[in-house]
Write an enzyme that holds these catalytic residues in place. Sequence first.
Site, PDB file in Angstrom:
ATOM      1  N   LYS A   1      21.755  50.045  55.003  1.00 19.55           N
ATOM      2  CA  LYS A   1      22.250  49.366  56.199  1.00 19.55           C
ATOM      3  C   LYS A   1      23.211  48.212  55.910  1.00 19.55           C
ATOM      4  O   LYS A   1      24.394  48.429  55.734  1.00 19.55           O
ATOM      5  CB  LYS A   1      21.081  48.948  57.085  1.00 19.55           C
ATOM      6  CG  LYS A   1      20.312  50.166  57.625  1.00 19.55           C
ATOM      7  CD  LYS A   1      19.456  49.855  58.798  1.00 19.55           C
ATOM      8  CE  LYS A   1      18.621  51.060  59.221  1.00 19.55           C
ATOM      9  NZ  LYS A   1      19.403  52.161  59.788  1.00 19.55           N
TER      10      LYS A   1
ATOM     11  N   ASP B   1      10.436  49.684  50.828  1.00 15.92           N
ATOM     12  CA  ASP B   1      11.581  50.105  51.634  1.00 15.92           C
ATOM     13  C   ASP B   1      12.082  48.888  52.404  1.00 15.92           C
ATOM     14  O   ASP B   1      11.481  48.467  53.383  1.00 15.92           O
ATOM     15  CB  ASP B   1      11.144  51.218  52.591  1.00 15.92           C
ATOM     16  CG  ASP B   1      12.273  51.701  53.501  1.00 15.92           C
ATOM     17  OD1 ASP B   1      13.326  51.024  53.575  1.00 15.92           O
ATOM     18  OD2 ASP B   1      12.095  52.755  54.137  1.00 15.92           O
TER      19      ASP B   1
ATOM     20  N   PHE C   1       8.201  54.235  59.026  1.00 15.68           N
ATOM     21  CA  PHE C   1       9.448  54.930  59.338  1.00 15.68           C
ATOM     22  C   PHE C   1      10.378  54.736  58.149  1.00 15.68           C
ATOM     23  O   PHE C   1      10.830  53.638  57.865  1.00 15.68           O
ATOM     24  CB  PHE C   1      10.121  54.403  60.609  1.00 15.68           C
ATOM     25  CG  PHE C   1      11.388  55.164  60.922  1.00 15.68           C
ATOM     26  CD1 PHE C   1      11.336  56.373  61.603  1.00 15.68           C
ATOM     27  CD2 PHE C   1      12.625  54.692  60.505  1.00 15.68           C
ATOM     28  CE1 PHE C   1      12.496  57.097  61.859  1.00 15.68           C
ATOM     29  CE2 PHE C   1      13.784  55.404  60.771  1.00 15.68           C
ATOM     30  CZ  PHE C   1      13.720  56.611  61.447  1.00 15.68           C
TER      31      PHE C   1
END
Length: 415
Positions: free
Chosen positions: A269, A240, A143
Site C-alpha cells: 500500500k 502483515d 484479512f
Amino acid sequence: MINNLQKNLIEKDSIYGAQNYSPLPIVLNKGKGVYLWDVDGNKYLDMMSAYSAVSHGHSHPELVKVLIEQAKKLAITSRAFYTEPFSHYIEKLSKISGFSSVLAMNTGAEAVETAIKAARRWGYFSKGIKENKAEIIVANGNFHGRTTTIVGFSSDPEYRKGFGPFSGGFLEADYCNTNCECSKVCEKSIGSIKNLISKNTCAVIVEPIQGEGGIITPQKGWLEQLRKLCTDNNILLILDEIQSGLARTGELFAFQHENIMPDGLILGKALGGGLLPVSAFLSNKEIMDHFNPGSHGSTFGGNPLAASVASKALDLIYEDNLISNSKEMGEYLSNQLINLNLKIIKEVRGKGLWIGVELDKKVSAKKVCLALMREGILAKETHSTVIRFAPPLIIKKEEIDWAIVKIKKVLNDFI
C-alpha cells in the site's frame, strides 16, 4: 442527488464492470493532498486514503516528479536484469526496516503469498518438517488478501463462498483485542495459539492491528507474548503490516509499539506512494536464502519505476514527518471523536491515524458514510457497524476540526 454525467459513468461501470465492489455513488477525477474532487468539481476530504495506500497524500509533487523522470528513463525490464533503481531501493528498505533481505512484489496479496512460501520452505529446509506437512497458524477475523489460498483461511464466509476447494495447512486461533476480559493479558488468544502448535508448525501470521476486521486493536503486551511463544517453540512470527506499516499507527511499524522484532514483515500500500502497486516481504538471510532462481518471481516486482517511487516514498516518511504527524493528529482525532460523547458511538479504537468508530448495531455504518459523503467527507465502513477514519498522514489540525463538525452533524441525525 447525482447528475446525469455521474449517473452515466456509474451506469457504464454496472454494464461493463464486474460487480465485485459496492462503491459510494460518486465519480472522482482529481486528487491533491488530503482532498478529492468529483467530476462536477465538488471537493471532499479523503478520510480513507485508499485503505492506507495514500499516506503521503494524493499526487505528492515529489513522488509525481520521480515517477515522470523514471518513466522517461526506464520503466520495466523484468528481473532478468539488474537495474540501478532496484539496488538503491532494497538497500534503503533494508536499512530503514532492520531486515537483512527484501523480496519485492507488487500487490499486498502477492507479498502475503510470498511470506507463506518463505515460511514453508524454512519449515522444510531449516526446521526439518516432513514434506507437505507444514502448518501455519492464523487469527480469526484476519484479512490478508483475495487469492484463493488466502481467502481459504479467512473466517469470513463471504470471502470464502463459492471459491473452494481451498489449500490446507492453516489453523485458526483467537485474535486478541482491547475488550478481552482475561484475568491476565491475552491468556485466551495466546492460549489458543499455543494449543495449535505442533511439530509441523512453521509460522504464525497475523496483523498487529486488524484493519478489515474493524480496526481491532490487541491488548498491550499481546505481541510481546506472541514473540516469546514463537521463539520458545522455534516458530516464525510474520506480521502483515500492509495497512498498518509505514507510519500509519504513529510508529514506522506497528510492532514497534511493543518493541519487538518479527521474523518476517509484509509491506504494501503506502510503499507505492499512492501512485503504484508496490509490496515486499522482508526477512533475514536464513529464511530468504531458501529461495533460489526459479523458485519464486514476478515480472513487474521491483521494476525500476516502482523501485524509484517506493524509494522516494520511504524518504518522504521522514522528510514530511509522517510518523510524528500520524501520532499527534491521530491522538487528536481520536480524542475529538470520543469527546463527541454520542450514545450511538460504542467505541473509538486504533492507533495513529487509523481509527475505527464502532456504532450502535441499530445504525448502518454504510448509511452514515453516505451521509458523510453528502457533507464532503469520504470514509468507508467495514462490516456493518464500523466506520474507518484513515486520512492521509499529512492532515492538519484545522482539517480535522472541520471534519469533526461534519461528523457530529451527521451522527446527530442518526440518534
